[in-house]
Design a protein around this motif. Structure first.
Motif, PDB file in Angstrom:
ATOM      1  N   UNK A   1      33.327  28.441  37.875  1.00 15.67           N
ATOM      2  CA  UNK A   1      33.677  28.951  36.555  1.00 15.67           C
ATOM      3  C   UNK A   1      34.295  27.838  35.717  1.00 15.67           C
ATOM      4  N   UNK A   2      34.222  28.010  34.407  1.00 13.30           N
ATOM      5  CA  UNK A   2      34.964  27.125  33.522  1.00 13.30           C
ATOM      6  C   UNK A   2      36.458  27.430  33.658  1.00 13.30           C
ATOM      7  N   UNK A   3      37.284  26.422  33.412  1.00 14.97           N
ATOM      8  CA  UNK A   3      38.733  26.613  33.371  1.00 14.97           C
ATOM      9  C   UNK A   3      39.290  27.220  34.665  1.00 14.97           C
ATOM     10  N   UNK A   4      38.854  26.680  35.780  1.00 15.90           N
ATOM     11  CA  UNK A   4      39.385  27.148  37.058  1.00 15.90           C
ATOM     12  C   UNK A   4      40.894  26.917  37.135  1.00 15.90           C
ATOM     13  N   UNK A   5      41.370  25.867  36.481  1.00 15.02           N
ATOM     14  CA  UNK A   5      42.814  25.611  36.481  1.00 15.02           C
ATOM     15  C   UNK A   5      43.569  26.748  35.796  1.00 15.02           C
ATOM     16  N   UNK A   6      43.008  27.298  34.710  1.00 15.88           N
ATOM     17  CA  UNK A   6      43.642  28.441  34.049  1.00 15.88           C
ATOM     18  C   UNK A   6      43.656  29.650  34.979  1.00 15.88           C
ATOM     19  N   UNK A   7      42.559  29.858  35.699  1.00 19.09           N
ATOM     20  CA  UNK A   7      42.485  30.978  36.645  1.00 19.09           C
ATOM     21  C   UNK A   7      43.575  30.848  37.702  1.00 19.09           C
ATOM     22  N   UNK A   8      43.697  29.658  38.273  1.00 23.82           N
ATOM     23  CA  UNK A   8      44.741  29.448  39.286  1.00 23.82           C
ATOM     24  C   UNK A   8      46.124  29.646  38.673  1.00 23.82           C
ATOM     25  N   UNK A   9      46.307  29.140  37.457  1.00 17.28           N
ATOM     26  CA  UNK A   9      47.606  29.231  36.810  1.00 17.28           C
ATOM     27  C   UNK A   9      48.001  30.678  36.538  1.00 17.28           C
ATOM     28  N   UNK A  10      47.066  31.476  36.050  1.00 15.94           N
ATOM     29  CA  UNK A  10      47.385  32.837  35.618  1.00 15.94           C
ATOM     30  C   UNK A  10      47.227  33.884  36.713  1.00 15.94           C
ATOM     31  N   UNK A  11      46.426  33.591  37.741  1.00 14.37           N
ATOM     32  CA  UNK A  11      46.083  34.624  38.717  1.00 14.37           C
ATOM     33  C   UNK A  11      46.498  34.316  40.150  1.00 14.37           C
ATOM     34  N   UNK A  12      46.741  33.062  40.480  1.00 11.25           N
ATOM     35  CA  UNK A  12      46.963  32.679  41.882  1.00 11.25           C
ATOM     36  C   UNK A  12      48.393  32.241  42.157  1.00 11.25           C
TER      37      UNK A  12
END
Length: 279
Positions: free
Chosen positions: A205-216
């Motif tokens: 996915x795009x912006x995997x860093x955002x996903x980790x930041x907001x969800x993980x």
């Protein structure tokens, strides 16, 4: 509030310099564990959870292994460890993919100097590289939490270090296990691997860093170190471990997290899988 950074040599220098890199979300004093059976005898209990799903190519898996092995024996890592009040840590290392696929490579080990660090590095490198199907970050967190209860050593902090190159697409949604870990006083940090262009075939996915930041990630001082350059893979691993062991939070190139709605849906991996396979 949580933060993410992009890796760079300046990050390592800041961590080692002992400068003001305390996290904005970090408490004013180091929290003690709820377990009162034994007084803490080391600085951090660190669970390293490493993604070995098929979306990781063999070269990435090999570099990842080498990165962790080289990090724990590095001068910078050992200096960071020695700066703690107990000058030692406990670490365990496991690989994960699907919700039912986790393999401990290193049971709990104490690192208190070069000799014990060398022993851990050798254990990491001697196990053959393997791969597994699916990506279950939730499964990795669920597997990691009871490891702390099994650890015979007690630390001032408990940290799960999760690396991966894609969103959760197997097992339960990631938010539940993440929140359960945070409720236990466990901090979760992330190492999203973004060295390839997003691909339909690998479910990137795009912006995997955002996903980790907001969800993980979550917990006091939690952070993300994103890897966007293959040549800096090992440097990123070393930088992240130094910060975790030193109990620091990066203050370089930080971006505040959205406090309400995630910038990337926490169910994006499940949705992609459902759209593709219908299950």
């Amino acid at each position: 509030m949580r933060w993410y950074i992009s890796v760079g040599s300046v990050l390592i220098a800041a961590a080692l310099a002992g400068g003001d890199v305390a996290g904005v979300a970090a408490p004013s004093s180091t929290p003690q564990l709820a377990d009162t059976k034994d007084s803490p005898s080391l600085d951090v209990e660190l669970v390293i959870a490493v993604d070995v799903s098929y979306s990781m190519d063999l070269d990435e898996l090999a570099v990842q292994r080498e990165g962790y092995a080289q990090a724990v024996v590095s001068k910078e890592f050992l200096q960071a460890m020695e700066s703690g009040p107990h000058s030692k840590i406990a670490v365990t290392y496991f690989e994960w993919s699907a919700s039912s696929d986790q393999k401990i490579i290193i049971p709990w080990r104490v690192i208190d100097g070069p000799e014990s660090a060398d022993a851990v590095a050798n254990e990491i490198m001697k196990t053959p590289v393997r791969r597994g199907s699916r990506t279950s970050i939730s499964g990795a967190i669920n597997f990691a939490m009871p490891l702390f209860d099994e650890n015979p050593f007690r630390g001032l902090r408990r940290v799960i270090d999760i690396s991966g190159d894609g969103p959760n697409n197997n097992g339960e949604p990631v938010a539940g296990p993440r929140d359960a870990a945070l409720a236990k006083g466990i901090v979760i940090n992330g190492l999203p691997i973004m060295v390839k262009e997003p691909s339909y075939s690998t479910m990137d996915i795009d912006n995997l860093d955002w996903y980790y930041e907001d969800c993980v990630i979550g917990g006091p001082g939690s952070f993300v170190v994103s890897i966007k350059d293959r040549d800096k893979f090992k440097e990123a691993i070393r930088a992240k471990l130094i910060l975790e062991v030193a109990g620091k939070t990066p203050n370089h190139r930080t971006v505040p997290v959205a406090e309400k709605e995630p910038r990337v849906s926490c169910l994006i991996g499940e949705k992609i899988w459902q759209d593709r396979w219908g299950r």
